[in-house]
Design a protein around this motif. Structure first.
Motif, mmCIF file in Angstrom:
data_model
loop_
_atom_site.group_PDB
_atom_site.id
_atom_site.type_symbol
_atom_site.label_atom_id
_atom_site.label_comp_id
_atom_site.label_asym_id
_atom_site.label_seq_id
_atom_site.Cartn_x
_atom_site.Cartn_y
_atom_site.Cartn_z
ATOM 1 N N GLY A 276 0.822 -1.205 0.000
ATOM 2 C CA GLY A 276 0.000 0.000 0.000
ATOM 3 C C GLY A 276 0.855 1.253 0.000
ATOM 4 N N GLN A 277 0.213 2.385 0.225
ATOM 5 C CA GLN A 277 0.952 3.641 0.249
ATOM 6 C C GLN A 277 2.013 3.615 1.341
ATOM 7 O OE1 GLN A 277 -1.459 7.112 0.818
ATOM 8 N NE2 GLN A 277 0.158 8.525 0.234
ATOM 9 N N GLY A 278 3.239 3.954 0.988
ATOM 10 C CA GLY A 278 4.347 3.920 1.937
ATOM 11 C C GLY A 278 4.941 2.543 2.123
ATOM 12 N N GLU A 279 4.485 1.556 1.312
ATOM 13 C CA GLU A 279 4.976 0.184 1.445
ATOM 14 C C GLU A 279 5.612 -0.341 0.150
ATOM 15 O OE1 GLU A 279 1.893 -1.533 4.825
ATOM 16 O OE2 GLU A 279 1.415 -1.859 2.698
ATOM 17 N N ARG A 280 5.867 0.555 -0.810
ATOM 18 C CA ARG A 280 6.451 0.133 -2.079
ATOM 19 C C ARG A 280 7.944 0.452 -2.107
ATOM 20 N NH1 ARG A 280 1.475 3.430 -4.173
ATOM 21 N NH2 ARG A 280 -0.151 1.930 -3.612
ATOM 22 N N ILE A 281 8.695 -0.434 -2.717
ATOM 23 C CA ILE A 281 10.151 -0.306 -2.777
ATOM 24 C C ILE A 281 10.564 0.027 -4.205
ATOM 25 C CG2 ILE A 281 12.361 -1.457 -2.353
ATOM 26 C CD1 ILE A 281 10.797 -3.360 -0.451
ATOM 27 N N TYR A 282 11.493 0.990 -4.356
ATOM 28 C CA TYR A 282 11.878 1.474 -5.674
ATOM 29 C C TYR A 282 13.386 1.343 -5.911
ATOM 30 C CZ TYR A 282 7.200 3.440 -5.545
ATOM 31 O OH TYR A 282 5.843 3.578 -5.448
ATOM 32 N N ASP A 283 13.748 1.291 -7.199
ATOM 33 C CA ASP A 283 15.138 1.202 -7.626
ATOM 34 C C ASP A 283 15.734 2.603 -7.709
ATOM 35 O OD1 ASP A 283 17.469 0.964 -9.583
ATOM 36 O OD2 ASP A 283 16.864 -1.144 -9.453
ATOM 37 N N SER B 117 6.654 6.054 4.873
ATOM 38 C CA SER B 117 5.865 7.288 4.788
ATOM 39 C C SER B 117 6.737 8.500 4.496
ATOM 40 C CB SER B 117 5.114 7.517 6.110
ATOM 41 O OG SER B 117 6.018 7.723 7.170
ATOM 42 N N ARG B 118 6.183 9.407 3.727
ATOM 43 C CA ARG B 118 6.756 10.707 3.362
ATOM 44 C C ARG B 118 7.798 10.639 2.241
ATOM 45 N NH1 ARG B 118 5.983 11.205 9.004
ATOM 46 N NH2 ARG B 118 4.611 12.951 9.538
ATOM 47 N N THR B 119 8.604 9.570 2.166
ATOM 48 C CA THR B 119 9.658 9.536 1.145
ATOM 49 C C THR B 119 9.574 8.330 0.220
ATOM 50 O OG1 THR B 119 11.396 8.209 2.242
ATOM 51 C CG2 THR B 119 11.156 10.504 2.940
ATOM 52 N N GLY B 120 8.898 7.259 0.640
ATOM 53 C CA GLY B 120 8.955 6.002 -0.089
ATOM 54 C C GLY B 120 10.147 5.176 0.383
ATOM 55 N N LEU B 121 10.232 3.927 -0.098
ATOM 56 C CA LEU B 121 11.322 3.022 0.264
ATOM 57 C C LEU B 121 12.191 2.739 -0.958
ATOM 58 C CD1 LEU B 121 9.356 0.422 2.431
ATOM 59 C CD2 LEU B 121 10.922 2.198 3.271
ATOM 60 N N TYR B 122 13.489 2.564 -0.710
ATOM 61 C CA TYR B 122 14.437 2.369 -1.800
ATOM 62 C C TYR B 122 15.464 1.309 -1.414
ATOM 63 C CZ TYR B 122 12.124 6.629 -3.036
ATOM 64 O OH TYR B 122 11.144 7.536 -3.305
ATOM 65 N N GLN B 123 15.889 0.535 -2.407
ATOM 66 C CA GLN B 123 16.942 -0.449 -2.178
ATOM 67 C C GLN B 123 18.280 0.216 -2.487
ATOM 68 O OE1 GLN B 123 17.243 -3.948 -4.760
ATOM 69 N NE2 GLN B 123 17.675 -5.189 -2.953
ATOM 70 N N VAL B 124 19.092 0.388 -1.449
ATOM 71 C CA VAL B 124 20.387 1.047 -1.588
ATOM 72 C C VAL B 124 21.464 0.122 -1.028
ATOM 73 C CG1 VAL B 124 21.730 3.124 -1.113
ATOM 74 C CG2 VAL B 124 19.227 3.266 -1.220
ATOM 75 N N ASP B 125 22.326 -0.378 -1.886
ATOM 76 C CA ASP B 125 23.384 -1.303 -1.465
ATOM 77 C C ASP B 125 22.799 -2.479 -0.674
ATOM 78 O OD1 ASP B 125 25.343 0.313 -2.624
ATOM 79 O OD2 ASP B 125 25.539 1.525 -0.811
ATOM 80 N N LYS B 126 21.739 -3.064 -1.235
ATOM 81 C CA LYS B 126 21.073 -4.239 -0.679
ATOM 82 C C LYS B 126 20.349 -3.963 0.635
ATOM 83 C CE LYS B 126 24.224 -7.523 -2.886
ATOM 84 N NZ LYS B 126 25.121 -8.688 -2.700
ATOM 85 N N VAL B 127 20.232 -2.699 0.985
ATOM 86 C CA VAL B 127 19.505 -2.289 2.190
ATOM 87 C C VAL B 127 18.228 -1.560 1.764
ATOM 88 C CG1 VAL B 127 19.533 -0.750 4.197
ATOM 89 C CG2 VAL B 127 21.560 -2.123 3.643
ATOM 90 N N ILE B 128 17.123 -1.861 2.438
ATOM 91 C CA ILE B 128 15.862 -1.168 2.183
ATOM 92 C C ILE B 128 15.732 -0.030 3.189
ATOM 93 C CG2 ILE B 128 13.362 -1.382 1.938
ATOM 94 C CD1 ILE B 128 15.017 -3.092 -0.015
ATOM 95 N N ARG B 129 15.551 1.182 2.700
ATOM 96 C CA ARG B 129 15.451 2.319 3.623
ATOM 97 C C ARG B 129 14.669 3.468 3.000
ATOM 98 N NH1 ARG B 129 18.699 6.647 2.301
ATOM 99 N NH2 ARG B 129 20.619 6.340 1.091
ATOM 100 N N LYS B 130 14.300 4.431 3.869
ATOM 101 C CA LYS B 130 13.712 5.682 3.418
ATOM 102 C C LYS B 130 14.832 6.628 2.971
ATOM 103 C CE LYS B 130 10.575 7.549 6.067
ATOM 104 N NZ LYS B 130 9.747 8.017 7.220
ATOM 105 N N LEU B 131 14.456 7.728 2.377
ATOM 106 C CA LEU B 131 15.425 8.773 2.082
ATOM 107 C C LEU B 131 15.715 9.557 3.361
ATOM 108 C CD1 LEU B 131 14.027 10.160 -1.294
ATOM 109 C CD2 LEU B 131 15.821 8.445 -0.960
ATOM 110 N N SER B 132 16.892 10.122 3.444
ATOM 111 C CA SER B 132 17.238 10.977 4.580
ATOM 112 C C SER B 132 16.711 12.389 4.320
ATOM 113 C CB SER B 132 18.755 11.032 4.754
ATOM 114 O OG SER B 132 19.351 11.783 3.693
#
Length: 320
Positions: free
Chosen positions: A236-243, A260-275
């Motif tokens: 759902g909203q805030g639960e999608r992971i992007y490249d 929430s607020r930024t979305g989720l991203y896979q960065v160096d095999k880690v899933i996280r929000k933006l800073s």
């Protein structure tokens, strides 16, 4: 119109997206208004100008004379239905405060911004009232929805922009800037060591790895849009992971979900929000911009901000 040397006021100022853009062209801010104390503090620390509070309580006579009025005004409901009374229809809304200041000071140029769906709000009635009110006040009104993704920022952020010249200053119809062809990716805007906790959950579902296309010369073709590659929970909203080779989703002041607020991203095999700093970058703020609020408030402030690169492109077009 040459922007350098002109004076502007910054209404519903937030953390100063309009200020950043206009100042880079040599304009001087002579007044700002922002009711949120956290955003106002950030504004004051970065620009040396303390915003006044609630604009509805500020007399237009107390606002300095200016050439440009800027406002990313809230889309407050218009409680009328096709009465076609322009300025009178605007009463009781926050837009009326813009109108009364314009009526008194008659600046040469108005720069306004709102959410994409503003033009459909109340069946198009809100947009009609705004356009008619400004026309009655002596301004030409040109508006268009522009996406930050097409102006050098890796964020899918569509907003409606208004460029309104006083009719005795500019007679011609304004042409908004064309989309830029330069391709960018979120990856190039990320911090090396961000202070953001990774998402560790058992319900992360990653799809097949994204495989970017190549052109005839073997260069990677960047899509200039978000690329979903996974999800958390039900997606759902805030639960999608992007490249990170694509773009970020629209930053938001609110929202739910683990991303929430930024979305989720896979960065160096880690899933996280933006800073918060990464949010600042994809809104066009320089790294010299001081982030002084706690993380939740910082996310809110950048989620509410205008995309600076889009404003700069519009200002370039105004000078042409």
């Amino acid at each position: 119109m040459i922007i350098k040397g002109l004076k502007f006021i910054d209404l519903f100022a937030g953390i100063g997206g309009f200020h950043q853009a206009l100042n880079s062209f040599g304009a001087e801010c002579v007044f700002a208004s922002e009711w949120d104390d956290h955003a106002a503090k950030t504004y004051a620390i970065n620009y040396g100008l303390k915003p006044k509070g609630d604009i509805t309580k500020i007399d237009e006579n107390d606002i300095p004379q200016h050439d440009i009025l800027c406002a990313g005004f809230p889309c407050q409901a218009f409680s009328i239905s096709g009465k076609q009374k322009g300025f009178e229809d605007a009463r009781g809304t926050l837009f009326f405060d813009i109108a009364r200041i314009v009526h008194h000071h008659q600046p040469k140029l108005l720069l306004l911004e709102n959410v994409r769906n503003f033009q459909r709000h109340d069946g198009g009635n809100t947009l009609r009232v705004v356009v008619q009110t400004l026309d009655d006040l002596g301004y030409s009104v040109d508006y268009k929805v522009l996406n930050a993704s097409q102006y050098g920022l890796p964020q899918n952020r569509e907003r409606i922009y208004f460029v309104c010249f006083r009719k005795d200053v500019v007679m011609d119809t304004f042409s908004f800037p064309s989309p830029q062809k330069h391709k960018i990716q979120l990856k190039d805007f990320l911090e090396k060591k961000p202070e953001v906790k990774p998402v560790v959950r058992s319900d992360i579902d990653m799809y097949k790895d994204y495989q970017p296309q190549e052109d005839a010369d073997g260069n990677i073709v960047l899509p200039n849009k978000p690329i979903q590659i996974g999800r958390v929970n039900k997606g759902g909203q805030g639960e999608r992971i992007y490249d990170i080779r694509g773009h970020a989703i629209t930053l938001s002041a609110y929202g739910g979900g683990v991303g929430s607020r930024t979305g989720l991203y896979q960065v160096d095999k880690v899933i996280r929000k933006l800073s918060p700093r990464e949010c600042a970058r994809i809104q066009g703020f320089p790294d010299s911009f001081k982030i002084v609020s706690k993380i939740t408030q910082a996310y809110k402030q950048f989620g509410n901000s205008v995309a600076i690169n889009v404003l700069k492109a519009i200002l370039c077009q105004i000078e042409k």
